[in-house]
Design an enzyme around this catalytic site. Structure first.
Site, mmCIF file in Angstrom:
data_model
loop_
_atom_site.group_PDB
_atom_site.id
_atom_site.type_symbol
_atom_site.label_atom_id
_atom_site.label_comp_id
_atom_site.label_asym_id
_atom_site.label_seq_id
_atom_site.Cartn_x
_atom_site.Cartn_y
_atom_site.Cartn_z
ATOM 1 N N LYS A 197 23.296 27.399 43.364
ATOM 2 C CA LYS A 197 21.913 28.030 43.476
ATOM 3 C C LYS A 197 21.802 29.414 43.299
ATOM 4 O O LYS A 197 21.110 29.977 42.321
ATOM 5 C CB LYS A 197 21.185 27.463 44.653
ATOM 6 C CG LYS A 197 20.067 28.078 45.082
ATOM 7 C CD LYS A 197 19.358 27.646 46.407
ATOM 8 C CE LYS A 197 19.720 28.291 47.546
ATOM 9 N NZ LYS A 197 18.989 29.627 47.721
ATOM 10 N N ASN A 198 22.790 30.061 43.958
ATOM 11 C CA ASN A 198 22.658 31.521 44.187
ATOM 12 C C ASN A 198 23.192 32.126 43.126
ATOM 13 O O ASN A 198 22.789 33.486 42.735
ATOM 14 C CB ASN A 198 23.332 31.942 45.602
ATOM 15 C CG ASN A 198 22.637 31.666 46.892
ATOM 16 O OD1 ASN A 198 21.436 31.333 46.624
ATOM 17 N ND2 ASN A 198 23.574 31.311 47.947
ATOM 18 N N ARG B 292 12.192 33.797 48.752
ATOM 19 C CA ARG B 292 12.539 35.207 48.746
ATOM 20 C C ARG B 292 13.156 36.012 47.612
ATOM 21 O O ARG B 292 12.914 37.177 47.265
ATOM 22 C CB ARG B 292 13.259 35.363 50.058
ATOM 23 C CG ARG B 292 13.247 36.817 50.585
ATOM 24 C CD ARG B 292 14.216 37.097 51.758
ATOM 25 N NE ARG B 292 14.158 38.550 52.126
ATOM 26 C CZ ARG B 292 14.587 39.382 51.273
ATOM 27 N NH1 ARG B 292 15.595 38.897 50.609
ATOM 28 N NH2 ARG B 292 14.648 40.858 51.631
ATOM 29 N N CYS C 151 11.914 36.216 57.350
ATOM 30 C CA CYS C 151 11.872 34.654 57.157
ATOM 31 C C CYS C 151 12.513 34.103 58.389
ATOM 32 O O CYS C 151 12.973 34.925 59.226
ATOM 33 C CB CYS C 151 12.326 34.179 55.879
ATOM 34 S SG CYS C 151 14.320 34.224 55.929
ATOM 35 N N ARG D 50 14.103 40.178 56.617
ATOM 36 C CA ARG D 50 15.028 40.508 55.359
ATOM 37 C C ARG D 50 14.287 41.459 54.546
ATOM 38 O O ARG D 50 13.650 41.300 53.830
ATOM 39 C CB ARG D 50 14.950 39.201 54.715
ATOM 40 C CG ARG D 50 15.492 37.984 55.384
ATOM 41 C CD ARG D 50 15.769 36.642 54.924
ATOM 42 N NE ARG D 50 16.822 36.738 53.674
ATOM 43 C CZ ARG D 50 17.183 35.531 53.155
ATOM 44 N NH1 ARG D 50 16.641 34.593 53.321
ATOM 45 N NH2 ARG D 50 18.293 35.571 52.282
ATOM 46 N N ASP E 162 25.856 31.662 54.896
ATOM 47 C CA ASP E 162 25.362 30.010 54.759
ATOM 48 C C ASP E 162 26.001 28.836 55.109
ATOM 49 O O ASP E 162 25.631 27.779 55.125
ATOM 50 C CB ASP E 162 25.114 30.022 53.129
ATOM 51 C CG ASP E 162 24.007 30.982 52.745
ATOM 52 O OD1 ASP E 162 23.242 31.317 53.389
ATOM 53 O OD2 ASP E 162 23.652 30.953 51.451
ATOM 54 N N ILE F 142 25.279 38.765 59.426
ATOM 55 C CA ILE F 142 24.414 39.057 58.396
ATOM 56 C C ILE F 142 23.046 38.821 58.682
ATOM 57 O O ILE F 142 22.323 39.598 58.462
ATOM 58 C CB ILE F 142 24.926 38.109 57.337
ATOM 59 C CG1 ILE F 142 26.223 38.192 56.815
ATOM 60 C CG2 ILE F 142 23.925 38.494 56.200
ATOM 61 C CD1 ILE F 142 26.782 39.658 56.593
ATOM 62 N N ARG G 187 15.471 22.498 48.655
ATOM 63 C CA ARG G 187 15.500 23.923 48.065
ATOM 64 C C ARG G 187 17.003 24.115 47.618
ATOM 65 O O ARG G 187 17.039 25.025 46.575
ATOM 66 C CB ARG G 187 14.998 24.873 49.126
ATOM 67 C CG ARG G 187 13.680 24.918 49.622
ATOM 68 C CD ARG G 187 13.133 26.091 50.483
ATOM 69 N NE ARG G 187 13.628 27.386 49.637
ATOM 70 C CZ ARG G 187 13.767 28.496 50.245
ATOM 71 N NH1 ARG G 187 13.385 28.736 51.349
ATOM 72 N NH2 ARG G 187 13.895 29.570 49.525
HETATM 73 C C1 UD1 Z 1 22.499 36.684 51.397
HETATM 74 C C2 UD1 Z 1 23.947 36.470 51.630
HETATM 75 C C3 UD1 Z 1 24.309 35.825 50.203
HETATM 76 C C4 UD1 Z 1 23.591 34.665 49.932
HETATM 77 C C5 UD1 Z 1 22.191 34.868 50.080
HETATM 78 C C6 UD1 Z 1 21.470 33.587 49.974
HETATM 79 C C7 UD1 Z 1 25.412 38.066 52.673
HETATM 80 C C8 UD1 Z 1 26.099 39.508 52.507
HETATM 81 N N1 UD1 Z 1 24.451 37.764 51.612
HETATM 82 O O1 UD1 Z 1 22.125 37.323 50.312
HETATM 83 O O2 UD1 Z 1 25.867 35.782 50.173
HETATM 84 O O3 UD1 Z 1 23.984 34.021 48.815
HETATM 85 O O4 UD1 Z 1 21.835 35.352 51.260
HETATM 86 O O5 UD1 Z 1 21.622 32.645 51.173
HETATM 87 O O6 UD1 Z 1 26.002 37.072 52.994
HETATM 88 N N2 UD1 Z 1 19.499 43.904 53.967
HETATM 89 C C9 UD1 Z 1 18.615 45.507 54.310
HETATM 90 N N3 UD1 Z 1 17.955 45.649 53.437
HETATM 91 C C10 UD1 Z 1 17.930 45.433 51.960
HETATM 92 C C11 UD1 Z 1 18.526 44.087 51.933
HETATM 93 C C12 UD1 Z 1 19.369 43.718 52.719
HETATM 94 O O7 UD1 Z 1 18.622 45.798 55.367
HETATM 95 O O8 UD1 Z 1 17.096 45.971 51.273
HETATM 96 C C13 UD1 Z 1 20.237 43.355 55.071
HETATM 97 C C14 UD1 Z 1 19.554 41.840 55.382
HETATM 98 O O9 UD1 Z 1 18.632 42.201 56.454
HETATM 99 C C15 UD1 Z 1 20.536 41.346 55.873
HETATM 100 C C16 UD1 Z 1 21.681 41.904 55.269
HETATM 101 O O10 UD1 Z 1 21.383 43.157 54.766
HETATM 102 O O11 UD1 Z 1 20.954 41.658 57.304
HETATM 103 C C17 UD1 Z 1 22.383 41.031 53.839
HETATM 104 O O12 UD1 Z 1 21.338 41.026 53.404
HETATM 105 P P1 UD1 Z 1 21.616 40.530 51.596
HETATM 106 O O13 UD1 Z 1 22.908 40.479 51.136
HETATM 107 O O14 UD1 Z 1 20.751 41.614 50.776
HETATM 108 O O15 UD1 Z 1 20.867 39.243 51.470
HETATM 109 P P2 UD1 Z 1 20.804 38.269 50.320
HETATM 110 O O16 UD1 Z 1 20.736 38.744 49.049
HETATM 111 O O17 UD1 Z 1 19.589 37.426 50.811
#
Ligand code: UD1
Length: 437
Positions: A29-30, A103, A127, A132, A326, A348, A418
């Protein structure tokens, strides 16, 4: 989405039976979602083979269509093949109902800025697994020359011309790395991105884009300091390609923790062995025995007897190659029926322990203190009626049901749909007493 699982609202599991047999792991998915977004950059037809048939992919298909891409879906042997023709992109206003549903739609910002220089999108907000923010995404796009206006929940981004830049991320965010890559691919000049995320879902996106004609260099220092060099390529030089989707490391890990919790011996086919080091280490330390067949891309996992299933002392979630956030909930479910204590530190996401309440209702002993959870394994769980509250936590409740004696129902399975193409069918193939109700 398979009709049968999408229409049903709960999963019924009769626990207490060990798992046995083979199952093929679905496409990731990712990895699929950002690669689908990347297709918007490419004026031609791309065929993505072996994508998972899940509701998040359905949502991304709707988003691409709303931008003017032609999207066709063909049933494949493992999931679906998606044919995307983004020859003409007509719209840059993304409909709120799809953006709010998922998201990761925020990564369309980079793709649409790169293709048409403008995008209107809703702010994704927080969320259930925690805050996030997207500040790192917006910072990167601004450095590439985008002007960004936000008003209430709405974001409008515009660029006459994107220009390569030197960008250092304050945190290696997966989504921000993908967004910046998508915008930088067609920017004028060279972008040097430092402290980029190193997750396989980033490297596979680069791989896909390079095959389509982009010029992204993963330097030797990518693996040490997360350095990526993106030499801008005009949109007209990108062309459509076929691409085989990588398997889903999180689904594979979920089934591994399911086998630990339920007992038995399973063989996972189409498993991304090289991406699963941190998960395998934990599985082995809990008493599981793992055999890989590198050529066949299969993995056999033999779970210990329940009494021999023991907790490791401490696990922290981390960026790749650390233990993935995850898989934290699936681990928690297995730890609840193991012997000894496990301390989990979630590094995370801030609110990723919501499953603990449901597990406690099944007799688990779990204490939460901020970003840490202490699981005191009790060797058993009680069956019950529980509700999924988010994707991975929902899958973890199914694992708990497999390990509990008696009949468990997991409701609100739209969350699980999902990300899991057919979790009930896969576990049934592994001998579980499981059905949709
Ligand atoms: C995250 C997971 C990813 C997984 C995806 C879907 C990590 C590092 N990332 O990715 O492996 O495939 O969920 O489940 O494990 N953050 C900020 N500002 C930003 C972006 C992120 O502060 O602009 C913070 C987030 O709040 C969080 C951390 O960075 O605490 C990790 O976020 P990020 O890697 O961006 O999350 P996803 O891309 O959703």
């Amino acid at each position: 989405m398979t009709q049968s699982s999408n229409d049903k609202s709960y999963i019924r599991v009769e626990g207490g039976y060990p798992l046995s047999g083979n199952v093929r792991i679905q496409g990731s998915k990712n990895a699929s979602l950002p690669i689908m977004a990347a297709c918007l950059l490419i004026p031609g037809k791309c065929t993505l083979k072996g994508c998972p048939d899940i509701t998040d992919i359905e949502c991304m298909r709707s988003l691409l269509k709303s931008a003017g891409a032609e999207v066709e879906t063909i049933s494949g042997i493992n999931g679906i093949d998606i044919v995307i023709n983004a020859d003409t992109i007509k719209h840059c206003v993304l409909p709120s109902r799809y953006v709010r549903a998922m998201r990761s739609s925020v990564i369309l910002m980079g793709a649409l800025l790169g293709r048409v220089g403008e995008v209107y999108v809703d702010y994704p907000g927080g969320c259930v697994i925690g805050e996030r923010p997207i500040d790192i995404h917006l910072m990167g796009l601004e450095k590439l020359g985008a002007q960004i206006w936000t008003e209430g929940n709405k974001i409008h981004a515009y660029a006459d011309e994107l220009k390569g830049a030197h960008i250092t991320l304050p945190f290696p965010s997966v989504g921000a790395t993908q967004n910046i890559i998508l915008a930088a691919v067609t920017a004028k000049g060279t972008t040097v991105l430092k402290n980029a995320a190193k997750e396989p879902e980033v490297t596979v996106l680069c791989d896909f884009l390079n095959r389509a004609g982009a010029d992204i260099v993963l330097t030797e220092s990518f693996w040490t300091e997360g350095k990526l060099v993106i030499n801008g390529t005009p949109v007209g030089k990108l062309c459509g390609v076929g691409f085989d989707m990588i398997p889903d490391r999180i689904v594979a890990g979920t089934y591994m923790f399911a086998a630990l919790a339920a007992g038995g011996r399973i063989t996972l086919e189409n498993i991304p062995i090289e991406q699963m080091g941190s998960t395998c280490d934990i599985i082995v330390n809990m008493g599981g025995k793992i055999k890989f067949d590198d050529t066949a891309k299969t993995m056999q996992l033999t779970a210990p007897e329940r009494k021999q299933l023991k907790n490791v002392t401490r696990v922290e979630t981390d960026v790749y190659p650390g233990f993935p956030t995850d898989l934290q909930s699936p681990l928690m479910a297995a730890a609840a029926v193991a012997q000894g204590e496990l301390l989990i530190k979630e590094n995370i996401f801030s609110s990723r322990f919501r499953i603990a309440d449901e597990l406690r209702g099944m007799g688990a002993d779990i204490g939460i203190n901020g970003d840490t959870a202490l699981v005191r394994g009790k060797g058993k769980l009680l069956a019950g009626n529980v509700a999924a509250k988010e994707l991975r936590g929902g899958a973890a409740l199914v694992i708990a049901g497999l390990a509990a004696s008696g009949i468990t129902t997991v409701s609100d399975i739209s969350y699980i749909n999902r990300g899991y193409q057919d979790i009930a069918g896969d576990l049934k193939r592994l001998g579980a007493e499981i059905s949709l109700g």
